[in-house]
Design a protein around this motif. Structure first.
Motif, PDB file in Angstrom:
ATOM      1  N   ILE A  12      21.735 -22.503  -9.822  1.00 24.77           N
ATOM      2  CA  ILE A  12      21.622 -23.874  -9.327  1.00 24.77           C
ATOM      3  C   ILE A  12      22.445 -24.825 -10.199  1.00 24.77           C
ATOM      4  CG2 ILE A  12      20.033 -25.806  -8.951  1.00 24.77           C
ATOM      5  CD1 ILE A  12      19.640 -23.609  -6.922  1.00 24.77           C
ATOM      6  N   LEU A  13      23.200 -25.694  -9.540  1.00 27.78           N
ATOM      7  CA  LEU A  13      23.943 -26.738 -10.243  1.00 27.78           C
ATOM      8  C   LEU A  13      23.349 -28.093  -9.867  1.00 27.78           C
ATOM      9  CD1 LEU A  13      27.597 -25.477  -9.733  1.00 27.78           C
ATOM     10  CD2 LEU A  13      26.170 -25.266 -11.770  1.00 27.78           C
ATOM     11  N   THR A  14      22.977 -28.872 -10.856  1.00 31.77           N
ATOM     12  CA  THR A  14      22.326 -30.154 -10.603  1.00 31.77           C
ATOM     13  C   THR A  14      22.864 -31.226 -11.533  1.00 31.77           C
ATOM     14  OG1 THR A  14      20.191 -31.309 -10.578  1.00 31.77           O
ATOM     15  CG2 THR A  14      20.441 -29.543 -12.158  1.00 31.77           C
ATOM     16  N   MET A  15      22.720 -32.476 -11.130  1.00 31.67           N
ATOM     17  CA  MET A  15      23.144 -33.602 -11.963  1.00 31.67           C
ATOM     18  C   MET A  15      22.100 -33.952 -13.011  1.00 31.67           C
ATOM     19  SD  MET A  15      26.158 -34.507 -10.978  1.00 31.67           S
ATOM     20  CE  MET A  15      26.297 -36.131 -11.742  1.00 31.67           C
ATOM     21  N   PHE A  16      20.863 -33.492 -12.794  1.00 25.28           N
ATOM     22  CA  PHE A  16      19.757 -33.921 -13.646  1.00 25.28           C
ATOM     23  C   PHE A  16      19.053 -32.714 -14.239  1.00 25.28           C
ATOM     24  CE2 PHE A  16      20.289 -36.761 -10.000  1.00 25.28           C
ATOM     25  CZ  PHE A  16      20.680 -37.917 -10.659  1.00 25.28           C
ATOM     26  N   ASP A  17      18.863 -32.723 -15.571  1.00 30.15           N
ATOM     27  CA  ASP A  17      18.311 -31.542 -16.224  1.00 30.15           C
ATOM     28  C   ASP A  17      16.864 -31.266 -15.863  1.00 30.15           C
ATOM     29  OD1 ASP A  17      17.143 -33.568 -17.668  1.00 30.15           O
ATOM     30  OD2 ASP A  17      17.821 -32.902 -19.636  1.00 30.15           O
ATOM     31  N   LEU A  18      16.138 -32.264 -15.394  1.00 38.18           N
ATOM     32  CA  LEU A  18      14.749 -32.026 -14.984  1.00 38.18           C
ATOM     33  C   LEU A  18      14.537 -32.450 -13.539  1.00 38.18           C
ATOM     34  CD1 LEU A  18      12.726 -32.939 -18.199  1.00 38.18           C
ATOM     35  CD2 LEU A  18      13.285 -30.690 -17.299  1.00 38.18           C
ATOM     36  N   ASP A  19      15.545 -32.223 -12.725  1.00 42.29           N
ATOM     37  CA  ASP A  19      15.470 -32.494 -11.301  1.00 42.29           C
ATOM     38  C   ASP A  19      14.260 -31.758 -10.721  1.00 42.29           C
ATOM     39  OD1 ASP A  19      15.841 -32.469  -8.517  1.00 42.29           O
ATOM     40  OD2 ASP A  19      18.007 -32.644  -8.758  1.00 42.29           O
ATOM     41  N   ALA A  20      13.393 -32.474 -10.005  1.00 41.60           N
ATOM     42  CA  ALA A  20      12.188 -31.865  -9.449  1.00 41.60           C
ATOM     43  C   ALA A  20      12.507 -30.688  -8.544  1.00 41.60           C
ATOM     44  CB  ALA A  20      11.375 -32.913  -8.682  1.00 41.60           C
ATOM     45  N   TYR A  21      13.658 -30.719  -7.901  1.00 35.79           N
ATOM     46  CA  TYR A  21      14.021 -29.624  -7.008  1.00 35.79           C
ATOM     47  C   TYR A  21      14.264 -28.322  -7.757  1.00 35.79           C
ATOM     48  CZ  TYR A  21      14.700 -32.957  -3.169  1.00 35.79           C
ATOM     49  OH  TYR A  21      14.513 -33.901  -2.193  1.00 35.79           O
TER      50      TYR A  21
ATOM     51  N   LEU B   9      13.659 -22.375  -8.511  1.00 33.17           N
ATOM     52  CA  LEU B   9      13.316 -21.204  -9.311  1.00 33.17           C
ATOM     53  C   LEU B   9      12.250 -20.367  -8.614  1.00 33.17           C
ATOM     54  CD1 LEU B   9      13.288 -22.712 -12.904  1.00 33.17           C
ATOM     55  CD2 LEU B   9      14.953 -21.114 -11.956  1.00 33.17           C
ATOM     56  N   ARG B  10      11.284 -21.039  -8.019  1.00 34.11           N
ATOM     57  CA  ARG B  10      10.246 -20.305  -7.300  1.00 34.11           C
ATOM     58  C   ARG B  10      10.803 -19.663  -6.028  1.00 34.11           C
ATOM     59  NH1 ARG B  10       5.446 -20.740  -9.572  1.00 34.11           N
ATOM     60  NH2 ARG B  10       4.937 -22.541 -10.870  1.00 34.11           N
ATOM     61  N   ALA B  11      11.857 -20.241  -5.489  1.00 31.69           N
ATOM     62  CA  ALA B  11      12.473 -19.683  -4.283  1.00 31.69           C
ATOM     63  C   ALA B  11      13.315 -18.447  -4.596  1.00 31.69           C
ATOM     64  CB  ALA B  11      13.341 -20.741  -3.603  1.00 31.69           C
ATOM     65  N   GLY B  12      13.569 -18.208  -5.889  1.00 32.10           N
ATOM     66  CA  GLY B  12      14.308 -17.016  -6.277  1.00 32.10           C
ATOM     67  C   GLY B  12      15.558 -17.239  -7.089  1.00 32.10           C
ATOM     68  N   ALA B  13      15.881 -18.504  -7.391  1.00 32.13           N
ATOM     69  CA  ALA B  13      17.067 -18.778  -8.207  1.00 32.13           C
ATOM     70  C   ALA B  13      16.914 -18.144  -9.586  1.00 32.13           C
ATOM     71  CB  ALA B  13      17.278 -20.283  -8.339  1.00 32.13           C
ATOM     72  N   SER B  14      18.022 -17.681 -10.132  1.00 30.11           N
ATOM     73  CA  SER B  14      17.989 -17.029 -11.439  1.00 30.11           C
ATOM     74  C   SER B  14      18.133 -18.002 -12.594  1.00 30.11           C
ATOM     75  CB  SER B  14      19.104 -15.976 -11.519  1.00 30.11           C
ATOM     76  OG  SER B  14      18.849 -14.928 -10.626  1.00 30.11           O
ATOM     77  N   GLY B  15      18.465 -19.251 -12.293  1.00 27.30           N
ATOM     78  CA  GLY B  15      18.601 -20.233 -13.358  1.00 27.30           C
ATOM     79  C   GLY B  15      19.324 -21.466 -12.868  1.00 27.30           C
ATOM     80  N   PHE B  16      19.616 -22.371 -13.797  1.00 25.74           N
ATOM     81  CA  PHE B  16      20.311 -23.590 -13.415  1.00 25.74           C
ATOM     82  C   PHE B  16      21.152 -24.120 -14.572  1.00 25.74           C
ATOM     83  CE2 PHE B  16      17.210 -25.807 -15.840  1.00 25.74           C
ATOM     84  CZ  PHE B  16      17.698 -27.089 -16.068  1.00 25.74           C
ATOM     85  N   LEU B  17      22.151 -24.898 -14.197  1.00 21.45           N
ATOM     86  CA  LEU B  17      22.998 -25.572 -15.176  1.00 21.45           C
ATOM     87  C   LEU B  17      23.298 -26.981 -14.680  1.00 21.45           C
ATOM     88  CD1 LEU B  17      25.758 -22.965 -16.154  1.00 21.45           C
ATOM     89  CD2 LEU B  17      23.895 -23.778 -17.603  1.00 21.45           C
ATOM     90  N   LEU B  18      23.619 -27.839 -15.597  1.00 20.23           N
ATOM     91  CA  LEU B  18      24.039 -29.177 -15.215  1.00 20.23           C
ATOM     92  C   LEU B  18      25.490 -29.141 -14.727  1.00 20.23           C
ATOM     93  CD1 LEU B  18      22.612 -31.273 -18.185  1.00 20.23           C
ATOM     94  CD2 LEU B  18      21.510 -30.630 -16.041  1.00 20.23           C
ATOM     95  N   LYS B  19      25.806 -30.041 -13.799  1.00 20.84           N
ATOM     96  CA  LYS B  19      27.165 -30.070 -13.265  1.00 20.84           C
ATOM     97  C   LYS B  19      28.194 -30.485 -14.316  1.00 20.84           C
ATOM     98  CE  LYS B  19      26.223 -30.677  -8.346  1.00 20.84           C
ATOM     99  NZ  LYS B  19      26.433 -31.515  -7.145  1.00 20.84           N
ATOM    100  N   ASP B  20      27.747 -31.150 -15.376  1.00 24.44           N
ATOM    101  CA  ASP B  20      28.702 -31.538 -16.417  1.00 24.44           C
ATOM    102  C   ASP B  20      28.734 -30.529 -17.577  1.00 24.44           C
ATOM    103  OD1 ASP B  20      26.268 -32.013 -17.601  1.00 24.44           O
ATOM    104  OD2 ASP B  20      26.665 -34.117 -18.097  1.00 24.44           O
ATOM    105  N   THR B  21      28.206 -29.329 -17.323  1.00 28.46           N
ATOM    106  CA  THR B  21      28.291 -28.262 -18.312  1.00 28.46           C
ATOM    107  C   THR B  21      29.759 -27.962 -18.621  1.00 28.46           C
ATOM    108  OG1 THR B  21      26.215 -27.211 -17.631  1.00 28.46           O
ATOM    109  CG2 THR B  21      27.823 -25.800 -18.711  1.00 28.46           C
ATOM    110  N   PRO B  22      30.128 -27.764 -19.891  1.00 29.81           N
ATOM    111  CA  PRO B  22      31.517 -27.434 -20.220  1.00 29.81           C
ATOM    112  C   PRO B  22      31.995 -26.217 -19.437  1.00 29.81           C
ATOM    113  CG  PRO B  22      30.305 -27.957 -22.217  1.00 29.81           C
ATOM    114  CD  PRO B  22      29.293 -27.902 -21.104  1.00 29.81           C
TER     115      PRO B  22
END
Length: 225
Positions: free
Chosen positions: A85-94, A99-112
């Motif tokens: 998952i790529l998100t703009m917010f590190d604690l985005d409620a979505y 993660l419960r839907a099966g995503a393996s993880g997430f990163l912020l869109k401004d990750t290097p």
């Protein structure tokens, strides 16, 4: 390039999709197999192209990234696909729902860029979890969500004492190498323990092992405020 990690890029903004595609396609061992602008397109392309990793935007019109993740991870044909998952917010409620839907993880869109490419590779190998800088905050929040993951975790039946030790460290966001150093074990031994935990707890990946650790009471979140 037959053994290259196959990546599907999903984002409703064409500029971002193009940027991610250019980044991934120029990286050794990675190749983009398609782009999608909506969740529905992502599901369709995942079934058609069978990527190894999906870079999934979470907020899109129509079918969002959470539902697209759920459908991709639930279908037998695409059950092997790892969703990052790529998100703009590190604690985005979505993020929690994803993660419960099966995503393996997430990163912020401004990750290097280098960190994003590294994340794709480790997620493809099944050894990734969450953005390092926010792992502990995320799993603490994740553990306090009212929804319960559908995992048979009560009492952690069949889990040995050593496996419990490994599970605690997985829940703290440690990598296999870090767990090995902490417990003075070989990395191969740690991988074996993690594999057994995945099987015993019917968990899809490390993200669900974290849920299992918290929801069983083996690990507790630090009180907030």
């Amino acid at each position: 390039m037959s053994d290259a990690v196959r990546v599907l890029v999903v984002d409703d903004q064409a500029l971002l999709r193009g940027s991610f595609r250019a980044l991934v396609d120029t990286a050794p061992g990675l190749t983009v197999v398609g782009e999608a602008a909506t969740g529905l397109e992502a599901v369709e392309l995942a079934h058609r192209e069978r990527p190894d990793v999906v870079l999934m935007d979470i907020r899109m019109p129509g079918m969002d990234g959470v539902e697209a993740t759920r459908q991709i991870c639930a279908a037998p044909e695409t059950a092997h696909v790892r969703v990052l998952i790529l998100t703009m917010f590190d604690l985005d409620a979505y993020v929690y729902a994803a993660l419960r839907a099966g995503a393996s993880g997430f990163l912020l869109k401004d990750t290097p860029p280098a960190d994003l490419l590294s994340a794709i590779r480790v997620i493809a190998a099944g050894d990734a979890l969450l953005a390092p800088g926010v792992t502990r905050r995320l799993i603490a929040e994740f553990a306090q969500r009212p929804e319960q993951a559908e995992l048979p975790t009560a009492g952690l039946p069949g889990v040995t004492e050593r496996e419990r030790e490994v599970l605690v460290l997985v829940a703290r966001g440690l990598s296999n190498g870090e767990i090995a150093a902490h417990l003075r074990l070989g990395v191969g031994t740690v991988k074996t323990h993690v594999s057994r935990l995945l099987a015993k707890l019917a968990a899809r990946d490390r993200a669900q092992l974290v849920a299992a650790a918290y929801e069983s009471g083996l690990v507790t979140a630090s009180p907030r405020r």
